[in-house]
Design a protein around this motif. Structure first.
Motif, PDB file in Angstrom:
ATOM      1  N   ASP A 109     -20.117  15.084 -34.734  1.00  9.47           N
ATOM      2  CA  ASP A 109     -21.543  15.160 -35.038  1.00  9.47           C
ATOM      3  C   ASP A 109     -21.758  15.651 -36.473  1.00  9.47           C
ATOM      4  O   ASP A 109     -20.869  16.239 -37.074  1.00  9.47           O
ATOM      5  CB  ASP A 109     -22.207  16.111 -34.028  1.00  9.47           C
ATOM      6  N   HIS A 110     -22.971  15.430 -36.970  1.00 10.70           N
ATOM      7  CA  HIS A 110     -23.362  15.834 -38.325  1.00 10.70           C
ATOM      8  C   HIS A 110     -22.510  15.203 -39.407  1.00 10.70           C
ATOM      9  O   HIS A 110     -22.202  15.823 -40.423  1.00 10.70           O
ATOM     10  CB  HIS A 110     -23.369  17.372 -38.462  1.00 10.70           C
ATOM     11  N   ILE A 111     -22.108  13.974 -39.184  1.00 15.47           N
ATOM     12  CA  ILE A 111     -21.413  13.220 -40.231  1.00 15.47           C
ATOM     13  C   ILE A 111     -22.490  12.793 -41.235  1.00 15.47           C
ATOM     14  O   ILE A 111     -23.520  12.261 -40.827  1.00 15.47           O
ATOM     15  CB  ILE A 111     -20.726  11.965 -39.637  1.00 15.47           C
ATOM     16  N   PRO A 112     -22.267  13.021 -42.526  1.00 14.50           N
ATOM     17  CA  PRO A 112     -23.265  12.554 -43.497  1.00 14.50           C
ATOM     18  C   PRO A 112     -23.513  11.048 -43.311  1.00 14.50           C
ATOM     19  O   PRO A 112     -22.551  10.290 -43.129  1.00 14.50           O
ATOM     20  CB  PRO A 112     -22.609  12.835 -44.849  1.00 14.50           C
ATOM     21  N   ALA A 113     -24.773  10.647 -43.322  1.00 11.58           N
ATOM     22  CA  ALA A 113     -25.134   9.252 -43.068  1.00 11.58           C
ATOM     23  C   ALA A 113     -24.341   8.309 -43.978  1.00 11.58           C
ATOM     24  O   ALA A 113     -24.223   8.538 -45.177  1.00 11.58           O
ATOM     25  CB  ALA A 113     -26.627   9.051 -43.267  1.00 11.58           C
ATOM     26  N   GLY A 114     -23.770   7.298 -43.380  1.00 13.35           N
ATOM     27  CA  GLY A 114     -23.014   6.300 -44.136  1.00 13.35           C
ATOM     28  C   GLY A 114     -21.516   6.540 -44.162  1.00 13.35           C
ATOM     29  O   GLY A 114     -20.747   5.706 -44.620  1.00 13.35           O
ATOM     30  N   LYS A 115     -21.094   7.709 -43.677  1.00 13.92           N
ATOM     31  CA  LYS A 115     -19.666   8.031 -43.736  1.00 13.92           C
ATOM     32  C   LYS A 115     -18.899   7.686 -42.460  1.00 13.92           C
ATOM     33  O   LYS A 115     -17.664   7.785 -42.428  1.00 13.92           O
ATOM     34  CB  LYS A 115     -19.479   9.513 -44.051  1.00 13.92           C
ATOM     35  N   ALA A 116     -19.590   7.288 -41.431  1.00 10.60           N
ATOM     36  CA  ALA A 116     -18.928   7.044 -40.147  1.00 10.60           C
ATOM     37  C   ALA A 116     -17.847   5.958 -40.245  1.00 10.60           C
ATOM     38  O   ALA A 116     -16.778   6.099 -39.657  1.00 10.60           O
ATOM     39  CB  ALA A 116     -19.952   6.675 -39.082  1.00 10.60           C
ATOM     40  N   SER A 145     -16.063   5.067 -42.888  1.00 11.61           N
ATOM     41  CA  SER A 145     -14.924   5.578 -43.636  1.00 11.61           C
ATOM     42  C   SER A 145     -14.044   6.437 -42.717  1.00 11.61           C
ATOM     43  O   SER A 145     -12.814   6.332 -42.726  1.00 11.61           O
ATOM     44  CB  SER A 145     -15.448   6.381 -44.830  1.00 11.61           C
ATOM     45  N   ILE A 146     -14.691   7.252 -41.912  1.00 14.05           N
ATOM     46  CA  ILE A 146     -13.969   8.104 -40.967  1.00 14.05           C
ATOM     47  C   ILE A 146     -13.260   7.244 -39.921  1.00 14.05           C
ATOM     48  O   ILE A 146     -12.108   7.484 -39.576  1.00 14.05           O
ATOM     49  CB  ILE A 146     -14.949   9.102 -40.314  1.00 14.05           C
ATOM     50  N   LEU A 171      -8.970   4.325 -36.237  1.00 13.55           N
ATOM     51  CA  LEU A 171      -9.636   3.875 -35.016  1.00 13.55           C
ATOM     52  C   LEU A 171      -9.758   2.355 -34.934  1.00 13.55           C
ATOM     53  O   LEU A 171     -10.004   1.805 -33.867  1.00 13.55           O
ATOM     54  CB  LEU A 171     -11.019   4.525 -34.882  1.00 13.55           C
ATOM     55  N   ASP A 172      -9.569   1.684 -36.091  1.00 16.40           N
ATOM     56  CA  ASP A 172      -9.589   0.213 -36.073  1.00 16.40           C
ATOM     57  C   ASP A 172      -8.381  -0.329 -35.323  1.00 16.40           C
ATOM     58  O   ASP A 172      -8.396  -1.442 -34.818  1.00 16.40           O
ATOM     59  CB  ASP A 172      -9.669  -0.351 -37.498  1.00 16.40           C
ATOM     60  N   LYS A 173      -7.317   0.490 -35.245  1.00 15.08           N
ATOM     61  CA  LYS A 173      -6.103   0.063 -34.538  1.00 15.08           C
ATOM     62  C   LYS A 173      -6.038   0.691 -33.148  1.00 15.08           C
ATOM     63  O   LYS A 173      -5.067   0.540 -32.425  1.00 15.08           O
ATOM     64  CB  LYS A 173      -4.864   0.437 -35.353  1.00 15.08           C
ATOM     65  N   PHE A 174      -7.075   1.434 -32.803  1.00 17.71           N
ATOM     66  CA  PHE A 174      -7.119   2.174 -31.552  1.00 17.71           C
ATOM     67  C   PHE A 174      -7.774   1.302 -30.485  1.00 17.71           C
ATOM     68  O   PHE A 174      -8.753   0.624 -30.751  1.00 17.71           O
ATOM     69  CB  PHE A 174      -7.951   3.440 -31.827  1.00 17.71           C
ATOM     70  N   ASP A 175      -7.217   1.275 -29.273  1.00 14.17           N
ATOM     71  CA  ASP A 175      -7.788   0.365 -28.272  1.00 14.17           C
ATOM     72  C   ASP A 175      -8.720   1.047 -27.261  1.00 14.17           C
ATOM     73  O   ASP A 175      -9.189   0.421 -26.328  1.00 14.17           O
ATOM     74  CB  ASP A 175      -6.680  -0.455 -27.576  1.00 14.17           C
ATOM     75  N   GLY A 176      -8.995   2.315 -27.482  1.00 16.80           N
ATOM     76  CA  GLY A 176      -9.919   3.014 -26.592  1.00 16.80           C
ATOM     77  C   GLY A 176     -11.366   2.762 -26.950  1.00 16.80           C
ATOM     78  O   GLY A 176     -11.670   2.001 -27.857  1.00 16.80           O
ATOM     79  N   CYS A 177     -12.251   3.431 -26.228  1.00 18.26           N
ATOM     80  CA  CYS A 177     -13.684   3.246 -26.430  1.00 18.26           C
ATOM     81  C   CYS A 177     -14.176   4.082 -27.614  1.00 18.26           C
ATOM     82  O   CYS A 177     -13.951   5.283 -27.674  1.00 18.26           O
ATOM     83  CB  CYS A 177     -14.417   3.651 -25.158  1.00 18.26           C
ATOM     84  N   GLU A 225      -1.208  15.358 -60.311  1.00 15.17           N
ATOM     85  CA  GLU A 225      -2.404  14.541 -60.583  1.00 15.17           C
ATOM     86  C   GLU A 225      -3.476  14.864 -59.536  1.00 15.17           C
ATOM     87  O   GLU A 225      -3.186  14.954 -58.347  1.00 15.17           O
ATOM     88  CB  GLU A 225      -2.020  13.049 -60.529  1.00 15.17           C
ATOM     89  N   LYS A 226      -4.708  15.039 -60.022  1.00  8.62           N
ATOM     90  CA  LYS A 226      -5.829  15.333 -59.121  1.00  8.62           C
ATOM     91  C   LYS A 226      -6.187  14.100 -58.308  1.00  8.62           C
ATOM     92  O   LYS A 226      -6.182  12.990 -58.835  1.00  8.62           O
ATOM     93  CB  LYS A 226      -7.009  15.770 -59.985  1.00  8.62           C
ATOM     94  N   ASN A 227      -6.486  14.307 -57.047  1.00 12.02           N
ATOM     95  CA  ASN A 227      -6.908  13.174 -56.223  1.00 12.02           C
ATOM     96  C   ASN A 227      -8.305  12.730 -56.644  1.00 12.02           C
ATOM     97  O   ASN A 227      -9.243  13.512 -56.651  1.00 12.02           O
ATOM     98  CB  ASN A 227      -6.916  13.566 -54.750  1.00 12.02           C
ATOM     99  N   SER A 228      -8.444  11.458 -56.957  1.00  5.86           N
ATOM    100  CA  SER A 228      -9.745  10.947 -57.403  1.00  5.86           C
ATOM    101  C   SER A 228     -10.344  10.002 -56.366  1.00  5.86           C
ATOM    102  O   SER A 228     -11.453   9.505 -56.516  1.00  5.86           O
ATOM    103  CB  SER A 228      -9.577  10.205 -58.728  1.00  5.86           C
ATOM    104  N   GLU A 229      -9.579   9.770 -55.314  1.00 10.32           N
ATOM    105  CA  GLU A 229     -10.018   8.844 -54.283  1.00 10.32           C
ATOM    106  C   GLU A 229     -11.199   9.414 -53.511  1.00 10.32           C
ATOM    107  O   GLU A 229     -11.181  10.561 -53.085  1.00 10.32           O
ATOM    108  CB  GLU A 229      -8.855   8.600 -53.323  1.00 10.32           C
ATOM    109  N   LYS A 230     -12.214   8.597 -53.335  1.00 11.46           N
ATOM    110  CA  LYS A 230     -13.358   9.027 -52.533  1.00 11.46           C
ATOM    111  C   LYS A 230     -13.035   8.799 -51.063  1.00 11.46           C
ATOM    112  O   LYS A 230     -12.671   7.710 -50.669  1.00 11.46           O
ATOM    113  CB  LYS A 230     -14.596   8.229 -52.938  1.00 11.46           C
ATOM    114  N   MET A 231     -13.155   9.837 -50.281  1.00 11.45           N
ATOM    115  CA  MET A 231     -12.762   9.716 -48.872  1.00 11.45           C
ATOM    116  C   MET A 231     -13.921   9.234 -48.014  1.00 11.45           C
ATOM    117  O   MET A 231     -15.036   9.582 -48.218  1.00 11.45           O
ATOM    118  CB  MET A 231     -12.269  11.063 -48.353  1.00 11.45           C
TER     119      MET A 231
END
Ligand SMILES: [Zn+2]
Length: 143
Positions: A14-21, A23-24, A30-36, A137-143
């Motif tokens: 819960d409380h995932i910032p809108a639009g981040k679901a 990415s998570i 979960l794209d490779k996950f076969d559950g609900c 090196e600093k991580n610059s990737e947006k998660m």
């Protein structure tokens, strides 16, 4: 109709910032996950204007919460067992994280030795900065 509101065992994030679901969804594999899995986008929230909610029906030991903490440690993790929330987990930034971020430094050993795992360590917990264990090196990737 499939009832996605009720899960027997799993997580309600819960409380995932809108639009981040999404990415998570991908970072947790979960794209490779076969559950609900149920994704609720742009739900109304009192605290935030809009939020995302992710419901995953799975073994409660199956999710990598470290990855989740790195993406956003303000997400509320509700653990569900037998259809009820049994625990609310607080996410803590992991000291070290493996195989999530990728080092972008072309001179880094991980660019040359492809089989090396990408390991980042927490360099600054206030600013949430991770650095490559090999080249700093600093991580610059947006998660
Ligand atoms: Zn590196």
């Amino acid at each position: 109709m499939l009832n996605v509101g009720q899960i027997e065992e799993g997580f309600v994030l819960d409380h995932i910032p809108a639009g981040k679901a999404m990415s998570i969804y991908y970072h947790l594999g979960l794209d490779k996950f076969d559950g609900c899995v149920a994704i609720i986008k742009n739900a109304r929230s009192g605290k935030l204007v809009k939020k995302d909610i992710l419901k995953v029906e799975c073994d409660i030991n199956a999710l990598d919460l470290d990855v989740l903490a790195v993406i956003d440690h303000t997400i509320t993790v509700n653990v569900v067992k037998d259809g009820v929330i049994v625990e609310k987990k607080t996410l803590v930034l992991p000291k070290e994280i493996k195989g999530v971020m990728k080092c972008k430094n072309p001179r880094c050993i991980t660019s040359i030795e492809q089989e090396l795992p990408h390991i980042f360590y927490l360099a600054d917990s206030d600013k949430e900065i991770y650095r490559c264990k090999y080249c700093d090196e600093k991580n610059s990737e947006k998660m």
